[in-house]
Design an enzyme around this catalytic site. Structure first.
Site, short mmCIF file in Angstrom:
data_model
loop_
_atom_site.label_atom_id
_atom_site.label_comp_id
_atom_site.label_asym_id
_atom_site.label_seq_id
_atom_site.Cartn_x
_atom_site.Cartn_y
_atom_site.Cartn_z
N SER A 1 0.87 -1.17 0.00
CA SER A 1 0.00 0.00 0.00
C SER A 1 0.91 1.21 0.00
CB SER A 1 -0.88 0.01 1.26
OG SER A 1 -1.49 1.28 1.45
N TYR B 1 -1.84 0.10 10.92
CA TYR B 1 -1.81 -0.38 9.53
C TYR B 1 -0.55 0.14 8.84
CZ TYR B 1 -3.47 -0.94 4.66
OH TYR B 1 -3.60 -1.27 3.33
#
Length: 261
Positions: A145, A158
């Site tokens: 990501s 995250y």
């Protein structure tokens, strides 16, 4: 009539989180180039539905697997290799995003983000690498990501996990650099997936904005002012699987319209 050999003919690929979104798009791309594909996930019904949609493209199977559980990963890899042989291509796509301010990030959220996003990649890489090294050829692509390349508010756990996957990618890439195996990461920006749907729902609940306003807010970080499409991520992953990408190793490629440079 001459039948042209497809680029990944004879290769076996395993895609974690392959039932939906980016993982499903990657499975389709690999099948189209002749690979046999094993998709994994925790929801068997979703996996069965995905296999039905993919089976016309080539040889595909599913395995129920929890990437955060080392024993589950070991068993699934054994089953996959027993059916289709050595895994030549590993796509670590399974991931989960949890949202909370840093001071409201409890131990449960923190541990879950590390278990799924970081330890999951670790477990799968350890299972796949020995056979790749023995054969002298392999491709590992970690779908990370842009959260592995920059910070985002309200997703500190995250981001920490995804940054760690980038470090893992770079370290393992150096260890296998002379052995015919490459390890790279692809880092999508906000992509049209279930994770983005959850992010939209969180914005709506937290701010009172409409769903459309929330989607515009997420897309605003992309200089192209749009959400990335799963197929665009799959195309980048597919290229890294090819022989022509053999010099790509330890790289983290942002698929984000210029958000990260």
């Amino acid at each position: 009539m001459t039948v042209l050999k497809r680029a990944l003919q004879g290769r076996h690929a395993l895609v974690t989180g392959g039932a939906k979104g980016i993982g499903l798009a990657i499975a389709k791309a690999l099948l189209a180039e002749g690979a046999s594909v094993s998709i994994t996930g925790r929801n068997e019904a979703n996996l069965q539905e995905a296999v039905v949609s993919l089976q016309a493209l080539g040889k595909v199977q599913y395995l129920v697997m929890d990437v955060s559980d080392a024993d589950s990963v070991h068993l699934a890899f054994e089953q996959s290799q027993a059916r289709d042989g050595r895994i030549d291509i590993l796509i670590n796509n399974a991931g989960q995003a949890g949202s909370a301010s840093f001071l409201k990030t409890d131990t449960r959220l923190w541990d879950n983000m590390l278990a799924v996003n970081l330890s999951g990649s670790f477990h799968c890489m350890q299972q796949a690498l020995p056979a790749m090294l023995e054969s002298g050829w392999g491709r590992i692509i970690n779908v990370v990501s842009t959260a592995g390349l920059k910070g985002y508010a309200y997703v500190s756990a995250y981001c920490a996990a995804k940054h760690a996957v980038i470090g893992l990618t770079r370290s393992v890439a150096l260890e296998v650099a002379s052995k015919g195996v490459t390890v790279n990461a692809v880092c999508p920006g906000y992509t049209e997936t279930d994770i983005v749907k959850e992010a939209v729902a969180n914005i709506v609940a937290r701010t009172g904005r409409t769903e459309e306003q929330a989607r515009v807010e997420l897309a605003a970080g992309n200089p192209q002012k749009r959400l990335v499409q799963p197929q665009e991520v799959a195309d980048a992953v597919l290229w890294l699987c090819m022989d022509g990408a053999s010099a790509m190793n330890g790289q983290s490629i942002a698929v984000a319209g210029g958000e990260v440079m």
